[in-house]
Write a protein that holds these residues in place. Sequence first.
Motif, short mmCIF file in Angstrom:
data_model
loop_
_atom_site.label_atom_id
_atom_site.label_comp_id
_atom_site.label_asym_id
_atom_site.label_seq_id
_atom_site.Cartn_x
_atom_site.Cartn_y
_atom_site.Cartn_z
N TYR A 17 -94.37 69.46 -93.80
CA TYR A 17 -95.44 68.49 -94.05
C TYR A 17 -95.11 67.54 -95.20
O TYR A 17 -95.55 66.39 -95.19
CB TYR A 17 -96.77 69.22 -94.31
CG TYR A 17 -97.52 69.44 -93.03
CD1 TYR A 17 -98.34 68.46 -92.51
CD2 TYR A 17 -97.37 70.62 -92.32
CE1 TYR A 17 -99.02 68.65 -91.32
CE2 TYR A 17 -98.04 70.83 -91.12
CZ TYR A 17 -98.88 69.84 -90.62
OH TYR A 17 -99.53 70.02 -89.44
N LEU A 18 -94.35 67.99 -96.17
CA LEU A 18 -93.91 67.07 -97.21
C LEU A 18 -93.02 65.97 -96.62
O LEU A 18 -93.14 64.79 -96.99
CB LEU A 18 -93.15 67.83 -98.31
CG LEU A 18 -94.02 68.55 -99.34
CD1 LEU A 18 -93.19 69.58 -100.12
CD2 LEU A 18 -94.67 67.56 -100.29
N LEU A 19 -92.16 66.34 -95.71
CA LEU A 19 -91.30 65.34 -95.06
C LEU A 19 -92.12 64.40 -94.18
O LEU A 19 -91.86 63.18 -94.16
CB LEU A 19 -90.22 66.04 -94.23
CG LEU A 19 -89.15 66.80 -95.04
CD1 LEU A 19 -88.30 67.67 -94.12
CD2 LEU A 19 -88.27 65.81 -95.82
N ILE A 20 -93.10 64.94 -93.47
CA ILE A 20 -93.96 64.08 -92.64
C ILE A 20 -94.73 63.10 -93.51
O ILE A 20 -94.81 61.90 -93.23
CB ILE A 20 -94.93 64.94 -91.80
CG1 ILE A 20 -94.16 65.70 -90.71
CG2 ILE A 20 -96.02 64.07 -91.16
CD1 ILE A 20 -94.98 66.76 -90.00
N SER A 21 -95.30 63.61 -94.62
CA SER A 21 -96.07 62.75 -95.52
C SER A 21 -95.18 61.69 -96.16
O SER A 21 -95.59 60.53 -96.32
CB SER A 21 -96.74 63.59 -96.60
OG SER A 21 -97.66 64.50 -96.03
N ALA A 22 -93.95 62.07 -96.52
CA ALA A 22 -93.01 61.09 -97.06
C ALA A 22 -92.68 60.03 -96.01
O ALA A 22 -92.58 58.84 -96.31
CB ALA A 22 -91.74 61.79 -97.54
N GLU A 66 -94.63 58.97 -93.69
CA GLU A 66 -95.77 58.07 -93.54
C GLU A 66 -95.76 56.97 -94.58
O GLU A 66 -96.26 55.86 -94.34
CB GLU A 66 -97.08 58.86 -93.62
CG GLU A 66 -97.33 59.75 -92.42
CD GLU A 66 -98.66 60.47 -92.53
OE1 GLU A 66 -99.64 59.98 -91.95
OE2 GLU A 66 -98.71 61.52 -93.19
N LEU A 67 -95.20 57.27 -95.77
CA LEU A 67 -95.15 56.26 -96.83
C LEU A 67 -93.87 55.43 -96.79
O LEU A 67 -93.82 54.33 -97.34
CB LEU A 67 -95.24 56.94 -98.20
CG LEU A 67 -96.53 57.72 -98.51
CD1 LEU A 67 -96.45 58.32 -99.90
CD2 LEU A 67 -97.74 56.82 -98.39
N SER A 68 -92.85 55.96 -96.15
CA SER A 68 -91.55 55.29 -96.14
C SER A 68 -91.52 54.19 -95.08
O SER A 68 -92.09 54.32 -94.01
CB SER A 68 -90.43 56.30 -95.86
OG SER A 68 -89.20 55.65 -95.70
N GLU A 69 -90.83 53.11 -95.41
CA GLU A 69 -90.67 52.03 -94.44
C GLU A 69 -89.22 51.89 -93.99
O GLU A 69 -88.88 50.97 -93.27
CB GLU A 69 -91.15 50.70 -95.06
CG GLU A 69 -92.63 50.70 -95.40
CD GLU A 69 -93.09 49.43 -96.07
OE1 GLU A 69 -92.22 48.56 -96.32
OE2 GLU A 69 -94.29 49.29 -96.35
N ILE A 70 -88.39 52.82 -94.43
CA ILE A 70 -86.95 52.72 -94.12
C ILE A 70 -86.48 53.91 -93.28
O ILE A 70 -85.95 53.75 -92.18
CB ILE A 70 -86.11 52.63 -95.41
CG1 ILE A 70 -86.54 51.39 -96.23
CG2 ILE A 70 -84.62 52.56 -95.09
CD1 ILE A 70 -85.92 51.31 -97.60
N SER A 71 -86.70 55.12 -93.78
CA SER A 71 -86.13 56.30 -93.13
C SER A 71 -87.19 57.17 -92.45
O SER A 71 -87.01 58.37 -92.29
CB SER A 71 -85.36 57.14 -94.17
OG SER A 71 -86.23 57.49 -95.23
N GLU A 72 -88.31 56.56 -92.05
CA GLU A 72 -89.41 57.37 -91.53
C GLU A 72 -89.02 58.15 -90.28
O GLU A 72 -89.39 59.32 -90.13
CB GLU A 72 -90.63 56.46 -91.25
CG GLU A 72 -90.31 55.24 -90.42
CD GLU A 72 -91.42 54.20 -90.43
OE1 GLU A 72 -92.60 54.56 -90.47
OE2 GLU A 72 -91.08 52.99 -90.37
N TYR A 73 -88.27 57.53 -89.36
CA TYR A 73 -87.90 58.23 -88.13
C TYR A 73 -87.08 59.49 -88.45
O TYR A 73 -87.34 60.57 -87.90
CB TYR A 73 -87.11 57.29 -87.21
CG TYR A 73 -86.61 57.96 -85.95
CD1 TYR A 73 -87.45 58.12 -84.85
CD2 TYR A 73 -85.30 58.45 -85.87
CE1 TYR A 73 -87.00 58.76 -83.70
CE2 TYR A 73 -84.86 59.08 -84.73
CZ TYR A 73 -85.70 59.23 -83.64
OH TYR A 73 -85.26 59.86 -82.50
N ASP A 74 -86.10 59.34 -89.35
CA ASP A 74 -85.25 60.48 -89.71
C ASP A 74 -86.06 61.60 -90.35
O ASP A 74 -85.82 62.79 -90.11
CB ASP A 74 -84.14 60.03 -90.66
CG ASP A 74 -83.15 59.10 -89.98
OD1 ASP A 74 -83.04 59.15 -88.74
OD2 ASP A 74 -82.49 58.31 -90.69
#
Length: 698
Positions: free
Chosen positions: A178-183, A185-193
């Motif tokens: 969930y920390l990765l999912i939440s990150a 959601e805020l990221s505009e570069i590596s969100e897919y990864d």
Amino acid sequence: MILLLLSPSAAAESPDILKEGERAFMRGDFAKAIEQWESAPDFYKKSNDHLNQADTLVYLRVYLSEAYRASGYDAKAAELLDSADKSASGDLKTKIAALLLLYQGDTLSNQKDEQGALGAYMESAKLSENKYPEICAKALLHAAGIHHRAGRNAETRSLLEKTIAKTRLLEQSHDKAYLLISAGELSEISEYDLFQEARKIAESIGDLRAVSHALGHIARLYEKEKRYEESLSLTRQAVFAAQQADAPESLYRWLWQSGRLLTILGDRDGAISSYRLAIQNLESIRQDMASGCQRGMCLSFRDIVGPLYFEMADILLQRSASSKDSHQIQQDLKEARSVIEQLKTVELQDYFQDECVALHSKGSSIDKLHTLHAAAIYPILLPNRTEVLVSFPDGLKQFTVSLKNDELTELIRSFRAKLEQPESRFIRYAQRLYDLLLRPLESELDSRKIDTLIFVPDGALRTIPMAALHDGRRFLIEKYAVATTPGLTLTDPKPLERQGLHMLLNGLTESVQGFSSLPNVSYELQEVHRLYESRVLRDKDFTISGVEQAFRTMPYSIVHIASHGQFDKNPKNTFLLTYNSKLTMDKLEQLIRIGKFRKDPVELLTLSACQTASGDDRAALGLAGVAVKAGARSALATLWFIDDASTSRLITDFYRKIRDSGLSKAKALQQAQIGIIKDPNLEHPAYWAPFLLIGNWM
């Protein structure tokens, strides 16, 4: 985690209580973790391992605190953490201090204290940096969220990089996913990864909730890229995972996403089915979501899920507009109205923070109003247009206003601002709104001899009196009696029982608690007292205890309060002024309901000097719902306050017409308002238009 604290003998004998609890927590099953951990102290109290017992019980409180907090029980979490802090020492005390700072940051963030929240988060991250990466990662993530909302992209990116680095130090767990999912959601570069990484972790530990979230977010990225078929396929996988995990908080989101994608792909019927299922699943968690909003975790329940209801209503209204099947048209119109009605009911419960508020009223058969020469007008405000649904003898009729919601809202805001200024030029706004909302209905209303209009306003429309709309020759109130209600199912239309009416008159004339005096109230109380058998509580007698004593003595049919009143977007700031305190809506409800043994509720609650802030839709919602909340069949209240003799004159005339003419409450108000309009010095709507009849208009 906990098992590392135990001696070898205790660990060997430890049942699976701690292990099961830890596994449940790691996969996100917080209810199961709480169940297991709360039963663990009994095991250790029977154990001879006194050396480890004390530390283990402290740790249990810490983890129980985290499980309760994850489940939304903040007060219980804080209580457990405070208890653990008092018994802890060494590194454990440091961990608890870091958690307390994290929780403090969340509280300050909810209170909109961004600087205070950032300070708490960064201090928590500093304390936990070396030994507790999961707390550090959460604190950094929450700080990044504040910067993200403020548009500070560089700070957001820097904190996200640190968050992700700390997160990758964690063992595979629910928290890590969930920390990765939440990150992401805020990221505009590596969100897919990040979403893919979270998906793999969740799949490896069998955390179907996290699998569902990761899949749903990946699908959302595909939707943004217009890869709709792929997005729909992944969304359906997210739905399936949420169903397997029994996770309605995820399931409704992905069903909603499915409905949106099916709409784009042209499958209108499939979209409607998905939207229906989304709303059904949302209902099972609605109370939890609403209570989260009440704790400050969001602005309101409507902010989070309102678009779901409006999107479903929108597609139903699109289908009805294109259909040739009259039966299907009626079904779609009724369902669209019912969907928005559900939202209105929940919104009122959310505002008053009272799940029972909707139970105070008996639903009405609103579609049979033609027998009363009344029509219910139900505007549904959509982003690109407004649909107006009107109840007529042959069913519902649909009228479309081709004006974007933001443009309509701007027009309404301008109109409201002009209405409050007695010297302002308001007429072009009044006519424009009439042309948009009422002109298309004129021939239908005339042919059916409608004489009363019941408006169920939404959004910005709640902030204006529809009576002040103008057709170029006359105000709307000069053509029709007008009433309003927060929702059709929140109205109980029954004729007023005029025999044996008892009135409780309350009012302030003096300046108290920093509020101005109300000299015209003296005349108002005197004149109304002459008309009705009544008890008067004035100035020093108008106290909460005085009102309570009065209700215990007599079952009053009409309760009149002539005092400063304020309806605010925050219900905690909503009150009516008494001589020595402030009467909240909760307390007013308690007072009115003292006589629960009575067969009938209060027929009318009148608030003749209250006000709502211009442009505050949520405050106007509170005013619109005051009758329902207080347990009265109807209310007469003001959108803004005019300290003028015209107020007392209008109120007195209204009561006189109810007593002498046998008119409905709506028509009595209409006649009283027309009487003010005929006075050349008072014809401006500022003097007569703020009065709204809310609820039962009969």
